[in-house]
Design an enzyme around this catalytic site. Structure first.
Site, PDB file in Angstrom:
ATOM      1  N   SER A  21       5.564   4.380  32.741  1.00  0.00           N
ATOM      2  CA  SER A  21       6.871   4.712  32.306  1.00  0.00           C
ATOM      3  C   SER A  21       7.065   3.281  31.712  1.00  0.00           C
ATOM      4  O   SER A  21       8.394   3.291  31.474  1.00  0.00           O
ATOM      5  CB  SER A  21       8.113   5.547  33.554  1.00  0.00           C
ATOM      6  OG  SER A  21       7.379   4.401  34.731  1.00  0.00           O
ATOM      7  N   HIS A  78       5.734  11.087  31.220  1.00  0.00           N
ATOM      8  CA  HIS A  78       6.255  10.992  30.090  1.00  0.00           C
ATOM      9  C   HIS A  78       5.303  11.041  28.771  1.00  0.00           C
ATOM     10  O   HIS A  78       5.719  10.442  26.974  1.00  0.00           O
ATOM     11  CB  HIS A  78       6.586   8.930  29.825  1.00  0.00           C
ATOM     12  CG  HIS A  78       7.256   9.049  30.791  1.00  0.00           C
ATOM     13  ND1 HIS A  78       8.691   8.556  30.568  1.00  0.00           N
ATOM     14  CD2 HIS A  78       7.274   8.334  32.134  1.00  0.00           C
ATOM     15  CE1 HIS A  78       9.235   7.780  31.786  1.00  0.00           C
ATOM     16  NE2 HIS A  78       9.018   8.204  32.700  1.00  0.00           N
ATOM     17  N   LYS A 109      12.906  14.694  30.240  1.00  0.00           N
ATOM     18  CA  LYS A 109      12.707  14.025  29.217  1.00  0.00           C
ATOM     19  C   LYS A 109      12.548  14.586  28.783  1.00  0.00           C
ATOM     20  O   LYS A 109      13.602  14.241  27.343  1.00  0.00           O
ATOM     21  CB  LYS A 109      11.513  13.026  29.558  1.00  0.00           C
ATOM     22  CG  LYS A 109      11.301  12.554  31.289  1.00  0.00           C
ATOM     23  CD  LYS A 109      10.502  10.992  31.175  1.00  0.00           C
ATOM     24  CE  LYS A 109      10.444  10.279  32.674  1.00  0.00           C
ATOM     25  NZ  LYS A 109      11.918  10.469  33.372  1.00  0.00           N
TER      26      LYS A 109
HETATM   27  N1  PMP Z   1       6.894  10.339  37.104  1.00  0.00           N
HETATM   28  C1  PMP Z   1       6.874   9.564  36.498  1.00  0.00           C
HETATM   29  C2  PMP Z   1       6.170   8.758  35.396  1.00  0.00           C
HETATM   30  C3  PMP Z   1       9.376   8.656  36.393  1.00  0.00           C
HETATM   31  O1  PMP Z   1       8.583   7.656  35.608  1.00  0.00           O
HETATM   32  C4  PMP Z   1       9.745  10.032  36.668  1.00  0.00           C
HETATM   33  C5  PMP Z   1      10.946   9.389  36.065  1.00  0.00           C
HETATM   34  N2  PMP Z   1      11.569   8.273  35.445  1.00  0.00           N
HETATM   35  C6  PMP Z   1       9.447  10.581  37.583  1.00  0.00           C
HETATM   36  C7  PMP Z   1       7.774  11.521  38.556  1.00  0.00           C
HETATM   37  C8  PMP Z   1      10.670  11.378  37.979  1.00  0.00           C
HETATM   38  O2  PMP Z   1      11.825  12.723  37.160  1.00  0.00           O
HETATM   39  P1  PMP Z   1      13.088  13.117  37.417  1.00  0.00           P
HETATM   40  O3  PMP Z   1      13.841  11.798  36.956  1.00  0.00           O
HETATM   41  O4  PMP Z   1      12.838  13.864  36.603  1.00  0.00           O
HETATM   42  O5  PMP Z   1      12.894  13.218  39.494  1.00  0.00           O
END
Ligand code: PMP
Length: 397
Positions: free
Chosen positions: A185, A213, A242
């Site tokens: 991320s 992602h 996303k």
């Molecule tokens: N896993 C990863 C790799 C993320 O980057 C994120 C959020 N940025 C999440 C899980 C969590 O997702 P959410 O924002 O939908 O709770």
């Protein structure tokens, strides 16, 4: 008083920020205009840090589905599925997701964060060991902590280091849970899937890949699909927040035990389930994703263009092109100045500070969308060039 002592450093940092007038962690989008534009500080601003990879948040079919679901099923479920019951649409979404990934079972959670928390904490306990990439997301770290398992970190994207750590575990490696991400991320780089899978094949264990992602970004389904490593991956987690433009998370697996996770996962049992409108837009967004390879092509064309523009400026970027494009800086004040300069020029990117960043860097993180026009991508590049002109560049490259 001592209860609040831990906040002193944070409060001091906040005061410094107040003096500069910058509020990087409290940005208000006063009005959304489209998937890529909003009003910030009264100014028309290009949103370049949304993770809205396919730009589906304003897709007319998704909006229509969500609106119809609100009208027919109400605004929320007001409780967890265990307590209040499952809506037929929760089951339909789980069916869609398991069919999409070609896996026997799927569980949906209220957010992607809860999906990782829910799976890791239910799958493992203090008798187990989880081996994670050091750059894994906070939700994975928090899931590890909640599980009580022994947690071993291996060097980011270093399959040799993973092998070394599994070797040291001896027989325990056969039951270890290995966790990596499809696209990381912060810097947008991918896990070396083949090498990781080879290590798993050699030492045993279970492999979980978070495709938060990479869903809809790498192929339709993420890194596991494009590397054809389906059989070596036991669990895939991800988010609807996303590329699918909503909220919610999921885990899919062929292992029949997944159904038992459902009833033993506190982040599944003790929180309100996805609301009907969110389920409805997610299901339609998934169908749109499947029939719209042109969106993915546009996304990558935009990503290539922005990566090229920013590398020409001498910015220190992540190691490979991806829709997550982050400039790494070594100094907090320079990062803040650059971020402020961008916002003043009508471009909003994410400013991310350690400890959420790799190598204690200060990140200006962009995420590109298929909905960005070529002109917007060029405007983002031009804003970086102009804002950099006003900064001390010593910590930039
Ligand atoms: N896993 C990863 C790799 C993320 O980057 C994120 C959020 N940025 C999440 C899980 C969590 O997702 P959410 O924002 O939908 O709770």
């Amino acid at each position: 008083m001592s209860l609040f002592k831990k906040f002193e450093a944070l409060a001091a940092r906040q005061k410094e920020l107040d003096v500069t007038g910058a509020q990087p962690f409290n940005v208000v989008v006063e009005r959304m205009i489209s998937a890529t534009e909003g009003i910030v500080d009264g100014r028309n601003t290009i949103l370049a840090g949304t993770n809205n990879y396919l730009g589906l948040t304003f897709h007319p079919e998704c909006i229509e589905a969500a609106s119809n679901a609100v009208l027919s099923e109400g605004t929320g479920t007001t409780g967890s599925r265990m307590a209040n019951g499952t809506y037929a649409s929760h089951i339909a979404l789980e069916r869609d997701i398991s069919e999409f990934f070609g896996r026997r079972g799927a569980i949906v959670f209220s957010t992607g964060y809860l999906a990782n928390l829910g799976i890791l904490s239910a799958l493992t306990n203090r008798d187990d060991v989880i081996v994670i990439d050091g750059d894994c997301h906070a939700s994975i770290y928090d899931g590890c902590q909640m599980s009580g398992a022994e947690v071993i970190r291996f060097r980011h994207n270093d399959a040799h280091d993973l092998a070394k750590r599994l070797r040291r575990l001896g027989e325990r490696a056969k039951n270890a849970l290995i966790v990596v991400e499809g696209i990381y991320s912060m810097l947008g780089d991918r896990a070396p899937m083949k090498e990781i899978a080879d290590v798993k094949r050699e030492y045993g264990g279970y492999l979980l890949v978070d495709e938060a992602h990479s869903l809809g970004v790498l192929g339709e389904r993420g890194l596991v699909e494009v590397t054809d490593e389906h059989t070596s991956v036991d669990f895939i987690t991800g988010t609807f927040s996303k590329s699918l433009g909503a909220t919610g998370g999921f885990c899919v697996s062929d292992l029949p035990e997944l159904e038992l996770v459902r009833v033993s996962s506190r982040p599944y049992v003790f929180t309100a389930s996805m609301s009907p409108s969110v389920i409805a837009s997610t299901r339609v967004a998934l169908a749109v994703l499947r029939r719209s390879p042109h969106l993915r092509a546009q996304l990558w064309s935009n990503a290539n263009r922005l990566y090229e523009l920013l590398s020409q400026l001498g910015l220190n970027l992540g190691p490979e092109v991806s829709p997550v494009i982050a400039a790494m800086l070594t100094d907090a004040d320079d990062a803040l100045a650059l971020w402020t300069g961008l916002l003043e020029r009508g471009v909003y990117v994410n400013l991310i500070f350690p400890p959420a960043t790799p190598n204690s860097s200060y990140l200006l993180r962009c995420s590109v969308s298929a909905a960005h026009t070529v002109e917007q991508i060029d405007q983002i590049g031009a804003a970086f060039a102009a804002a950099l002109g006003d900064c001390d560049r010593s910590s930039v490259a």
